[in-house]
Design a protein around this motif. Structure first.
Motif, mmCIF file in Angstrom:
data_model
loop_
_atom_site.group_PDB
_atom_site.id
_atom_site.type_symbol
_atom_site.label_atom_id
_atom_site.label_comp_id
_atom_site.label_asym_id
_atom_site.label_seq_id
_atom_site.Cartn_x
_atom_site.Cartn_y
_atom_site.Cartn_z
ATOM 1 N N LYS A 8 0.826 -1.196 0.000
ATOM 2 C CA LYS A 8 0.000 0.000 0.000
ATOM 3 C C LYS A 8 0.866 1.255 0.000
ATOM 4 N N SER A 9 1.979 1.215 0.714
ATOM 5 C CA SER A 9 2.825 2.397 0.841
ATOM 6 C C SER A 9 3.632 2.691 -0.414
ATOM 7 N N LEU A 10 3.792 1.720 -1.298
ATOM 8 C CA LEU A 10 4.587 1.937 -2.502
ATOM 9 C C LEU A 10 4.041 3.057 -3.356
ATOM 10 N N THR A 14 4.549 7.815 -6.209
ATOM 11 C CA THR A 14 3.872 8.617 -7.215
ATOM 12 C C THR A 14 3.917 10.095 -6.856
ATOM 13 N N ILE A 15 3.690 10.399 -5.583
ATOM 14 C CA ILE A 15 3.644 11.789 -5.153
ATOM 15 C C ILE A 15 4.982 12.470 -5.424
ATOM 16 N N ILE A 16 6.081 11.776 -5.088
ATOM 17 C CA ILE A 16 7.389 12.357 -5.328
ATOM 18 C C ILE A 16 7.605 12.602 -6.813
ATOM 19 N N ILE A 386 11.518 6.649 0.530
ATOM 20 C CA ILE A 386 12.930 6.713 0.136
ATOM 21 C C ILE A 386 13.411 5.351 -0.354
ATOM 22 N N LEU A 387 13.029 4.305 0.381
ATOM 23 C CA LEU A 387 13.456 2.957 -0.017
ATOM 24 C C LEU A 387 12.930 2.584 -1.398
ATOM 25 N N THR A 388 11.681 2.918 -1.662
ATOM 26 C CA THR A 388 11.098 2.590 -2.958
ATOM 27 C C THR A 388 11.856 3.275 -4.085
ATOM 28 N N LEU A 389 12.178 4.544 -3.890
ATOM 29 C CA LEU A 389 12.902 5.282 -4.920
ATOM 30 C C LEU A 389 14.298 4.707 -5.143
ATOM 31 N N ILE A 390 14.949 4.302 -4.060
ATOM 32 C CA ILE A 390 16.315 3.778 -4.176
ATOM 33 C C ILE A 390 16.310 2.382 -4.799
ATOM 34 N N ILE A 391 15.464 1.502 -4.269
ATOM 35 C CA ILE A 391 15.473 0.109 -4.719
ATOM 36 C C ILE A 391 15.012 -0.019 -6.158
ATOM 37 N N SER A 392 14.088 0.857 -6.583
ATOM 38 C CA SER A 392 13.579 0.767 -7.953
ATOM 39 C C SER A 392 14.685 0.947 -8.982
ATOM 40 N N LYS A 393 15.769 1.636 -8.618
ATOM 41 C CA LYS A 393 16.895 1.802 -9.542
ATOM 42 C C LYS A 393 17.611 0.475 -9.798
ATOM 43 N N LEU A 449 14.316 -2.058 9.669
ATOM 44 C CA LEU A 449 15.018 -3.158 8.996
ATOM 45 C C LEU A 449 14.030 -4.055 8.251
ATOM 46 N N HIS A 450 12.896 -4.286 8.880
ATOM 47 C CA HIS A 450 11.858 -5.088 8.233
ATOM 48 C C HIS A 450 11.391 -4.422 6.942
ATOM 49 N N GLN A 451 11.235 -3.099 6.986
ATOM 50 C CA GLN A 451 10.777 -2.377 5.800
ATOM 51 C C GLN A 451 11.791 -2.458 4.663
ATOM 52 N N VAL A 452 13.071 -2.429 4.996
ATOM 53 C CA VAL A 452 14.101 -2.535 3.956
ATOM 54 C C VAL A 452 13.952 -3.843 3.197
#
Length: 574
Positions: A8-10, A14-16, A386-393, A449-452
């Motif tokens: 859900k948080s992913l 979009t907002i960024i 932040i994690l979504t933006l980084i990991i998507s790369k 850590l779980h979120q990562v």
């Protein structure tokens, strides 16, 4: 924190992206992250057209709501999404003329998020009522409608009253029914929860589950209608903002129905921060929250029904038959590669079921105030963005599942950290409900850590879905893949909740007896003894899940690499 909440948080990504697009520089395409799914603004190009079911804007559950008429170039369907470029794509986003529609969509998604958030808060309230985990398992079925709405989404798209509007035909009666459910439930919820001065004082878990299952069924149906309307209510140049409306609105609604409600419902929280004189109840009760929410649903639905007219967009509202949609799904399901992938996603979540389903409940059982635990999730939101933006790369390449498998190893280890935190919670509690500051820091660090690890798996999986989906039926294909993933998360959660009590070892101290049933517990208490837990079933389940996780890696790791390396032809419906 569970996998569904992360999915859900992913959509916050979009907002960024939208802010960068609108205020930094125009870009050639509008990127939409929905359910973590990256897609482009649907445009109509010259050339042959294929009826493609549009991708649901809901972050957690993709359903083929809206038949889109668009042409996709297969060679451009790589990694992150379908690259469709037109002259209109390059225009700078301008909300002129659409601002009121954007605000309406945000408000409708807020309404949708309220019952979802309220449903998510009920297990914490039940924990305070000392219900068994078997009863929690029964209640967990209320979370299934959003995972299986694929079953009736084609009906919502195909059956409507033309003069009233394709989406309003379902939106208006559905929201009225949600309001009725809330108003009626507000009068009986205390009886159902056993909080009134009744003889038994027991929770009627079956009735409670049925009511909230139907409430979520209605919310899921409303979601289908709103997501479909979002593609026609906005002008073509701004249709990409529909995902942002979903992100902001549903998250705000979930926060109102979950974290804010739990805080204001807590007498301790209100007495400490909002009152000068202590009282026995919070500022709101579950009954009053339901009552006023029902009124809001009635008033807002009436205003939408009378004041907002629905326009018809032939490109988006193309009529694809119900039978055609189900035939597409059957063709996809029969692909050997999809069968292999289905086995993977339907079994992988067993490795994390104990941590995702029981960690929060076990902390509450240990004495952690539920409202404080709910508020701990707030700082996780920016971390997830932040994690979504980084990991998507790292998942945009040809092998996104490499990241998936790497993250899985660490996620299994984080489950052991969760076990340690639960074990520690019984030993560091200073007084009832009060823990040392470092323990709160440990919980936040564990969440982070779980979120990562969860974010790594989720973003990689989303990228893989985008890579393998046949562009000819992209929406239907993506929907099926995400439905399988959601079901793979739901059934292990229900199972571990059902089994945890049976795996817990208890003894009756002070007298001879056992404490494995309600009758034995009552007999022990009446005889002057005390039931004591000697080994919590959560620890057993957690270690079993960890073992299963590592065995699963040995069993399916090679198959995951094989599927990741398959040519696109193996995923096409011929």
């Amino acid at each position: 924190m569970n996998y569904e909440s992360l999915r859900k948080s992913l959509k916050f990504t979009t907002i960024i992206r939208k802010l960068l697009q609108a205020f930094v520089k125009p870009v050639s395409t509008i990127i939409i992250m929905s359910s973590g799914v990256t897609k482009r603004t649907p445009m109509v190009q010259n050339g042959p057209k294929h009826l493609v079911n549009g991708i649901d804007l809901d972050s957690s559950f993709n359903i083929p709501h809206v038949p889109l008429s668009k042409h996709m170039d297969e060679d451009r369907f790589i990694g992150g999404g379908t690259d469709i470029t037109t002259d209109e794509d390059s225009k700078t986003v301008d909300l002129k003329g659409d601002l009121h529609n954007v605000m309406l969509l945000i408000f409708l998604y807020i309404l949708q998020g309220i019952p979802l958030g309220l449903t998510g808060s009920i297990p914490m309230l039940l924990s305070g009522r000392k219900v068994s985990y078997k009863e929690q398992a029964i209640f967990s079925f209320v979370f299934w409608p959003f995972s299986i709405k694929l079953l009736w989404a084609p009906l919502v798209d195909s059956m409507y009253v033309k003069w009233f509007g394709r989406r309003k035909t379902w939106l208006v009666p559905t929201q009225y029914l949600i309001g009725i459910f809330m108003l009626v439930l507000s009068s009986y919820v205390n009886t159902i929860l056993g909080t009134e001065d009744t003889a038994s004082g027991k929770v009627d878990i079956i009735l409670l589950t049925f009511i909230f299952f139907m409430l979520n069924f209605l919310a899921a149906t409303q979601d289908i209608a709103v997501d479909g309307w979002a593609l026609t209510i906005l002008s073509r140049r701004n249709v990409g903002w529909a995902s942002t409306c979903n992100s902001v609105g549903q998250t705000a609604g979930y926060f109102l129905g979950n974290a804010l409600f739990l805080a204001l419902e807590s007498a301790d929280f209100c007495n400490k921060y909002l009152r000068s004189e202590p009282q026995s109840e919070g500022v709101v009760t579950l009954a009053s929250f339901l009552y006023y929410s029902g009124i809001v649903f009635f008033i807002s639905t009436t205003l939408v029904s009378l004041m907002k007219h629905e326009k018809v967009d032939q490109d988006v509202d193309s009529n694809q038959g119900i039978a055609d949609t189900y035939k597409q799904l059957i063709r996809v399901i029969h692909l050997p590669s999809v069968i292999s992938y289905a086995i993977i996603v339907l079994t992988v979540e067993v490795a994390f079921a104990a941590a995702d389903s029981l960690f929060d409940l076990k902390l509450i059982e240990a004495g952690m105030p539920k409202e404080r635990l709910a508020l701990f999730t707030v700082p996780m939101v920016p971390i997830e963005i932040i994690l979504t933006l980084i990991i998507s790369k790292f998942t945009a390449g040809p092998r996104p599942m490499d990241i998936y498998l790497k993250a899985m190893h660490y996620r299994i280890l984080v489950e052991l950290l969760y076990v340690f935190v639960v074990w520690l919670s019984h030993r560091v509690q200073e007084t009832t409900g009060h823990f040392p500051l470092y323990f709160y820091g440990l919980i936040l660090a564990s969440y982070a850590l779980h979120q990562v690890t969860v974010c790594g798996m989720c973003v990689a999986q989303v990228a893989f879905h985008a890579k393998i989906s046949d562009p000819i039926i992209g929406g239907t294909y993506m929907t099926l893949l995400n439905t399988l993933s959601n079901l793979g998360s739901n059934w292990p959660a229900t199972l571990v909740l059902w089994l945890v009590d049976s795996l817990t070892w208890k003894s009756c101290q002070g007298v001879t007896g056992s404490c494995y049933s309600e009758q034995e517990i009552q007999a022990c208490t009446n005889a002057g003894g005390t039931c004591v837990t000697t080994l919590d079933g959560y620890y057993i389940e957690a270690f079993i899940c960890v073992v299963i996780g590592f065995l699963w890696l040995q069993w399916r790791k090679h198959k995951v690499h094989q599927l990741d390396a398959l040519d696109k032809s193996h995923w096409k419906c011929l």
